[in-house]
Motif scaffolding. Structure first.
Motif, PDB file in Angstrom:
ATOM      1  N   LEU A  19       0.832  -1.200   0.000  1.00  0.00           N
ATOM      2  CA  LEU A  19       0.000   0.000   0.000  1.00  0.00           C
ATOM      3  C   LEU A  19       0.868   1.253   0.000  1.00  0.00           C
ATOM      4  CD1 LEU A  19      -2.794  -1.001   2.546  1.00  0.00           C
ATOM      5  CD2 LEU A  19      -2.654  -1.453   0.079  1.00  0.00           C
ATOM      6  N   ARG A  43       0.700   5.852  -1.009  1.00  0.00           N
ATOM      7  CA  ARG A  43      -0.062   7.041  -1.395  1.00  0.00           C
ATOM      8  C   ARG A  43       0.360   7.487  -2.793  1.00  0.00           C
ATOM      9  NH1 ARG A  43       1.315   8.325   3.888  1.00  0.00           N
ATOM     10  NH2 ARG A  43      -0.481   8.528   5.253  1.00  0.00           N
ATOM     11  N   LEU A  94      -3.891   0.726  -3.314  1.00  0.00           N
ATOM     12  CA  LEU A  94      -4.855   0.461  -2.261  1.00  0.00           C
ATOM     13  C   LEU A  94      -5.357  -0.974  -2.407  1.00  0.00           C
ATOM     14  CD1 LEU A  94      -7.869   0.411  -3.677  1.00  0.00           C
ATOM     15  CD2 LEU A  94      -7.698   2.866  -3.442  1.00  0.00           C
ATOM     16  N   TYR A 147      -4.174   3.528  -7.913  1.00  0.00           N
ATOM     17  CA  TYR A 147      -5.208   4.557  -7.876  1.00  0.00           C
ATOM     18  C   TYR A 147      -4.564   5.939  -7.826  1.00  0.00           C
ATOM     19  CZ  TYR A 147      -4.368   5.744  -2.969  1.00  0.00           C
ATOM     20  OH  TYR A 147      -3.804   6.196  -1.803  1.00  0.00           O
ATOM     21  N   GLU A 150      -5.928  10.178  -6.661  1.00  0.00           N
ATOM     22  CA  GLU A 150      -6.969  10.897  -5.935  1.00  0.00           C
ATOM     23  C   GLU A 150      -7.561  12.011  -6.788  1.00  0.00           C
ATOM     24  OE1 GLU A 150      -4.684  12.004  -2.508  1.00  0.00           O
ATOM     25  OE2 GLU A 150      -5.366  10.243  -1.396  1.00  0.00           O
ATOM     26  N   PHE A 171     -11.206   8.228  -4.645  1.00  0.00           N
ATOM     27  CA  PHE A 171     -10.141   7.408  -5.221  1.00  0.00           C
ATOM     28  C   PHE A 171     -10.592   7.038  -6.625  1.00  0.00           C
ATOM     29  CE2 PHE A 171      -9.904   5.958  -0.642  1.00  0.00           C
ATOM     30  CZ  PHE A 171      -8.843   6.781  -0.322  1.00  0.00           C
ATOM     31  N   ASP A 184      -8.640  -0.487   1.784  1.00  0.00           N
ATOM     32  CA  ASP A 184      -7.582  -0.350   2.774  1.00  0.00           C
ATOM     33  C   ASP A 184      -6.502   0.517   2.150  1.00  0.00           C
ATOM     34  OD1 ASP A 184      -8.752  -2.146   4.701  1.00  0.00           O
ATOM     35  OD2 ASP A 184      -8.167  -3.777   3.366  1.00  0.00           O
ATOM     36  N   THR A 185      -6.141   1.579   2.856  1.00  0.00           N
ATOM     37  CA  THR A 185      -5.083   2.476   2.394  1.00  0.00           C
ATOM     38  C   THR A 185      -4.024   2.571   3.496  1.00  0.00           C
ATOM     39  OG1 THR A 185      -6.001   4.493   3.341  1.00  0.00           O
ATOM     40  CG2 THR A 185      -6.837   3.851   1.157  1.00  0.00           C
TER      41      THR A 185
END
Length: 161
Positions: free
Chosen positions: A40, A42, A53, A72, A74, A79, A107-108
């Protein structure tokens, strides 16, 4: 100049299915072994890179929880990801599950979140597709990869609920 045109006419290289399946299995195993810390990540707006994610859906036929790790980016609080199967033609199972049961969890690195999944359409889809194409590594290649599929690649928006 002719070499550039020939390169753009050639379909982009895609790893063989066995390699993609091995990579997906490796990601799932690392997720379990590290207690959810890896892989995982960002997304980075500055570096124009996507994050990873873990999407948890409910199987449309079994009713059992299914999980998949997805790239992914943002868009505000949402998302956004693509419903593709490693650029293979059939839609991914997670997308079919999401269509049947759109209220899911992700889940991030910041923890679990409850989201509602839907397909972006019209101007929203065009805007999100263009944003993804601007991310590092895609450039004009995104459309070339999408052309490998016989159907449009859904742009999936996961909205907080």
């Amino acid at each position: 100049m002719a070499d550039v045109a020939r390169t753009e006419d050639k379909p982009p290289w895609v790893p063989p299915l066995w390699f993609k399946r091995a990579a997906w299995a490796f990601q799932r195993r690392m997720y379990r072994l590290t207690g959810g810390r890896y892989p995982l990540s960002r997304p980075s707006a500055e570096r124009r890179t996507s994050g990873l994610l873990r999407l948890r859906t409910v199987g449309r036929r079994t009713g059992q929880e299914r999980a998949v790790i997805l790239a992914y980016w943002e868009d505000g609080r949402n998302f956004v990801t693509l419903a593709m199967n490693g650029w293979e033609d059939p839609p991914p199972a997670w997308w079919l599950n999401l269509l049947a049961h759109p209220d899911v969890e992700v889940d991030t690195v910041d923890g679990p979140r409850r989201v509602h999944g839907r397909e972006a359409v019209g101007p929203e889809r065009e805007r999100l597709w263009a944003e993804l194409a601007a991310y590092r590594g895609w450039g004009k290649g995104l459309d070339r990869y999408a052309a490998l599929r016989s159907r449009p690649t859904p742009v999936v928006v996961l909205e907080p609920r």
